[in-house]
Design a protein around this motif. Structure first.
Motif, mmCIF file in Angstrom:
data_model
loop_
_atom_site.group_PDB
_atom_site.id
_atom_site.type_symbol
_atom_site.label_atom_id
_atom_site.label_comp_id
_atom_site.label_asym_id
_atom_site.label_seq_id
_atom_site.Cartn_x
_atom_site.Cartn_y
_atom_site.Cartn_z
ATOM 1 N N ALA A 1 12.520 3.239 5.255
ATOM 2 C CA ALA A 1 11.305 2.788 5.932
ATOM 3 C C ALA A 1 11.215 1.272 5.837
ATOM 4 O O ALA A 1 11.382 0.698 4.754
ATOM 5 C CB ALA A 1 10.074 3.420 5.289
ATOM 6 N N LYS A 2 10.951 0.614 6.947
ATOM 7 C CA LYS A 2 10.795 -0.836 6.947
ATOM 8 C C LYS A 2 9.347 -1.192 6.594
ATOM 9 O O LYS A 2 8.404 -0.546 7.054
ATOM 10 C CB LYS A 2 11.148 -1.427 8.304
ATOM 11 C CG LYS A 2 12.607 -1.252 8.709
ATOM 12 C CD LYS A 2 12.860 -1.928 10.037
ATOM 13 C CE LYS A 2 14.297 -1.754 10.494
ATOM 14 N NZ LYS A 2 14.606 -0.341 10.833
ATOM 15 N N ILE A 3 9.183 -2.230 5.769
ATOM 16 C CA ILE A 3 7.858 -2.768 5.477
ATOM 17 C C ILE A 3 7.568 -3.827 6.539
ATOM 18 O O ILE A 3 8.185 -4.890 6.562
ATOM 19 C CB ILE A 3 7.788 -3.376 4.071
ATOM 20 C CG1 ILE A 3 8.139 -2.316 3.014
ATOM 21 C CG2 ILE A 3 6.401 -3.949 3.801
ATOM 22 C CD1 ILE A 3 8.172 -2.850 1.587
ATOM 23 N N VAL A 4 6.621 -3.527 7.431
ATOM 24 C CA VAL A 4 6.411 -4.387 8.597
ATOM 25 C C VAL A 4 5.242 -5.357 8.421
ATOM 26 O O VAL A 4 5.099 -6.310 9.203
ATOM 27 C CB VAL A 4 6.206 -3.529 9.865
ATOM 28 C CG1 VAL A 4 7.482 -2.733 10.157
ATOM 29 C CG2 VAL A 4 5.016 -2.595 9.728
ATOM 30 N N ALA A 5 4.402 -5.135 7.440
ATOM 31 C CA ALA A 5 3.317 -6.075 7.123
ATOM 32 C C ALA A 5 2.944 -5.873 5.660
ATOM 33 O O ALA A 5 3.027 -4.751 5.141
ATOM 34 C CB ALA A 5 2.099 -5.847 8.017
ATOM 35 N N VAL A 6 2.555 -6.950 5.008
ATOM 36 C CA VAL A 6 2.289 -6.871 3.566
ATOM 37 C C VAL A 6 0.926 -7.457 3.228
ATOM 38 O O VAL A 6 0.327 -8.206 4.007
ATOM 39 C CB VAL A 6 3.376 -7.614 2.745
ATOM 40 C CG1 VAL A 6 4.732 -6.973 2.949
ATOM 41 C CG2 VAL A 6 3.411 -9.101 3.097
ATOM 42 N N ASP A 7 0.460 -7.086 2.041
ATOM 43 C CA ASP A 7 -0.690 -7.733 1.396
ATOM 44 C C ASP A 7 -1.985 -7.644 2.198
ATOM 45 O O ASP A 7 -2.725 -8.629 2.350
ATOM 46 C CB ASP A 7 -0.373 -9.193 1.077
ATOM 47 C CG ASP A 7 0.760 -9.341 0.072
ATOM 48 O OD1 ASP A 7 1.029 -8.369 -0.653
ATOM 49 O OD2 ASP A 7 1.376 -10.421 0.033
ATOM 50 N N VAL A 8 -2.267 -6.455 2.708
ATOM 51 C CA VAL A 8 -3.588 -6.189 3.271
ATOM 52 C C VAL A 8 -4.486 -5.861 2.084
ATOM 53 O O VAL A 8 -4.392 -4.782 1.498
ATOM 54 C CB VAL A 8 -3.543 -5.038 4.287
ATOM 55 C CG1 VAL A 8 -4.943 -4.743 4.826
ATOM 56 C CG2 VAL A 8 -2.577 -5.364 5.427
ATOM 57 N N ARG A 9 -5.350 -6.791 1.723
ATOM 58 C CA ARG A 9 -6.082 -6.697 0.465
ATOM 59 C C ARG A 9 -7.363 -5.885 0.619
ATOM 60 O O ARG A 9 -8.220 -6.196 1.450
ATOM 61 C CB ARG A 9 -6.409 -8.092 -0.058
ATOM 62 C CG ARG A 9 -5.184 -8.983 -0.264
ATOM 63 C CD ARG A 9 -4.250 -8.465 -1.351
ATOM 64 N NE ARG A 9 -4.883 -8.507 -2.650
ATOM 65 C CZ ARG A 9 -4.890 -9.594 -3.433
ATOM 66 N NH1 ARG A 9 -4.295 -10.714 -3.041
ATOM 67 N NH2 ARG A 9 -5.477 -9.558 -4.618
ATOM 68 N N ALA A 10 -7.494 -4.856 -0.183
ATOM 69 C CA ALA A 10 -8.699 -4.039 -0.245
ATOM 70 C C ALA A 10 -9.428 -4.347 -1.550
ATOM 71 O O ALA A 10 -8.911 -5.055 -2.425
ATOM 72 C CB ALA A 10 -8.343 -2.559 -0.163
ATOM 73 N N SER A 11 -10.628 -3.791 -1.702
ATOM 74 C CA SER A 11 -11.389 -4.052 -2.919
ATOM 75 C C SER A 11 -10.783 -3.362 -4.129
ATOM 76 O O SER A 11 -11.028 -3.769 -5.268
ATOM 77 C CB SER A 11 -12.837 -3.598 -2.739
ATOM 78 O OG SER A 11 -12.897 -2.201 -2.483
ATOM 79 N N ASN A 12 -9.980 -2.321 -3.901
ATOM 80 C CA ASN A 12 -9.398 -1.572 -5.011
ATOM 81 C C ASN A 12 -7.877 -1.496 -4.932
ATOM 82 O O ASN A 12 -7.267 -0.535 -5.387
ATOM 83 C CB ASN A 12 -9.985 -0.152 -5.077
ATOM 84 C CG ASN A 12 -9.698 0.666 -3.823
ATOM 85 O OD1 ASN A 12 -9.405 0.111 -2.762
ATOM 86 N ND2 ASN A 12 -9.798 1.979 -3.933
ATOM 87 N N GLY A 13 -7.272 -2.526 -4.347
ATOM 88 C CA GLY A 13 -5.815 -2.546 -4.309
ATOM 89 C C GLY A 13 -5.277 -3.244 -3.083
ATOM 90 O O GLY A 13 -5.930 -4.106 -2.492
ATOM 91 N N VAL A 14 -4.083 -2.845 -2.697
ATOM 92 C CA VAL A 14 -3.399 -3.514 -1.593
ATOM 93 C C VAL A 14 -2.656 -2.486 -0.752
ATOM 94 O O VAL A 14 -2.175 -1.464 -1.260
ATOM 95 C CB VAL A 14 -2.415 -4.582 -2.133
ATOM 96 C CG1 VAL A 14 -1.296 -3.952 -2.962
ATOM 97 C CG2 VAL A 14 -1.846 -5.436 -1.010
ATOM 98 N N ILE A 15 -2.560 -2.775 0.542
ATOM 99 C CA ILE A 15 -1.820 -1.934 1.487
ATOM 100 C C ILE A 15 -0.651 -2.740 2.028
ATOM 101 O O ILE A 15 -0.795 -3.909 2.407
ATOM 102 C CB ILE A 15 -2.718 -1.495 2.656
ATOM 103 C CG1 ILE A 15 -3.832 -0.563 2.169
ATOM 104 C CG2 ILE A 15 -1.899 -0.822 3.755
ATOM 105 C CD1 ILE A 15 -4.871 -0.243 3.232
#
Length: 304
Positions: free
Chosen positions: A278-292
């Motif tokens: 699986a390719k990681i196509v976007a990083v570091d979408v910051r949520a209040s309880n972690g990251v996507i």
């Protein structure tokens, strides 16, 4: 509403008396959810400050209704009522630039703009695409369009937008996924397996989030137990930002006894139990309880 804003922007009243403050103009032109949010967030004074010259991207009431619907709430009023004053302050200051910038200024000003929302001791930014009008990409990778630019105010300028911009670190992981339509299949699977409570909890978590396109290509006919294993296989305990990814080592997932390997490829990729990474196509979408981190394939563990 957009037509009304455009018309009001050039009204005889404004021609005679001049425009009022950003808050007054928003109230006068029917931005009821925005005005209510500003009041609850304690920002009415900021938007009424006659000593300032601000730029405000003003979401319409429909934009507030749309975000509310995605989060399972009735309308924009319910959204304002449900969010805390601090959350609303974070969201609204993410719509404000510290100086007056017309649409022409935005087009000339480069691909990013620093907002008044401070996150991790820095001003969070928005991304601009000005190839045709002005489009704004927020921290959760969704786009807003400026539908009515350059609405004058005595203390700055208003640009009307068709979506509420979501800043980093405000919504939890489940809400962040709900707010971005590319994750609707993921949200449906999370709800079907009753994992929404866990992923809305304190965490922190790292989630590798497959897009709808990834789910469309994934195996079907899984039992609820199997689907639960698949979903938890996408979750790491703790927050792992892109700068801290342990490339080349086997990483334990929340799925008991299941590991993945993250490869230092371009773009980075994840090896699961299949032959296709699986390719990681976007990083570091910051949520209040972690990251996507966004991936283009559903990760498949070994299933019973």
């Amino acid at each position: 509403m957009v037509t009304g804003v455009t018309a009001c922007g050039g009204s005889d009243d404004d021609a005679v008396h001049g425009p009022e403050t950003i808050l007054k103009e928003a109230q006068k032109k029917g931005f009821t959810a925005l005005a209510a949010a500003a009041d609850k967030a304690g920002l009415s004074g900021t938007l009424s400050n006659t000593s300032a010259q601000l730029t405000v991207f003003a979401p319409t009431d429909q934009a507030f209704n749309d975000l509310a619907s995605k989060l399972g709430l009735a309308n924009g009023t319910a959204l304002v009522n449900a969010l805390t004053a601090q959350q609303l302050q974070s969201i609204l200051t993410y719509h404000v630039l510290a100086s007056k910038k017309t649409a022409a200024d935005l087009i000339a000003g480069g691909a990013t703009q620093a907002t008044q929302y401070s996150y991790n001791n820095a001003n969070a930014t928005i991304k601009l695409n000005t190839s045709s009008g002005v489009k704004i990409t927020d921290a959760i990778l969704t786009d807003a369009t400026v539908t009515s630019p350059d609405v004058p105010a005595s203390n700055g300028v208003i640009h009307v937008v068709d979506k509420v911009l979501v800043p980093p670190g405000v919504l939890n992981i489940v809400q962040t996924a709900q707010a971005n339509p590319i994750f609707s299949s993921l949200v449906g699977a999370v709800v079907a397996t009753n994992l929404q409570g866990t992923l809305s909890g304190a965490g922190p978590f790292t989630v590798f989030a497959p897009t709808n396109t990834a789910f469309a290509a994934a195996p079907t006919g899984l039992t609820t137990a199997q689907l639960t294993t698949v979903l938890t296989y996408h979750v790491l305990s703790g927050q792992v930002l892109s700068t801290g990814i342990p490339f080349g080592t086997r990483v334990n997932t929340v799925a008991s006894g299941k590991t993945i390997t993250i490869n230092n490829t371009n773009p980075p990729s994840i090896t699961d139990s299949t032959t296709s990474a699986a390719k990681i196509v976007a990083v570091d979408v910051r949520a209040s309880n972690g990251v996507i981190h966004v991936i283009d394939k559903v990760l498949i563990p070994t299933l019973p």
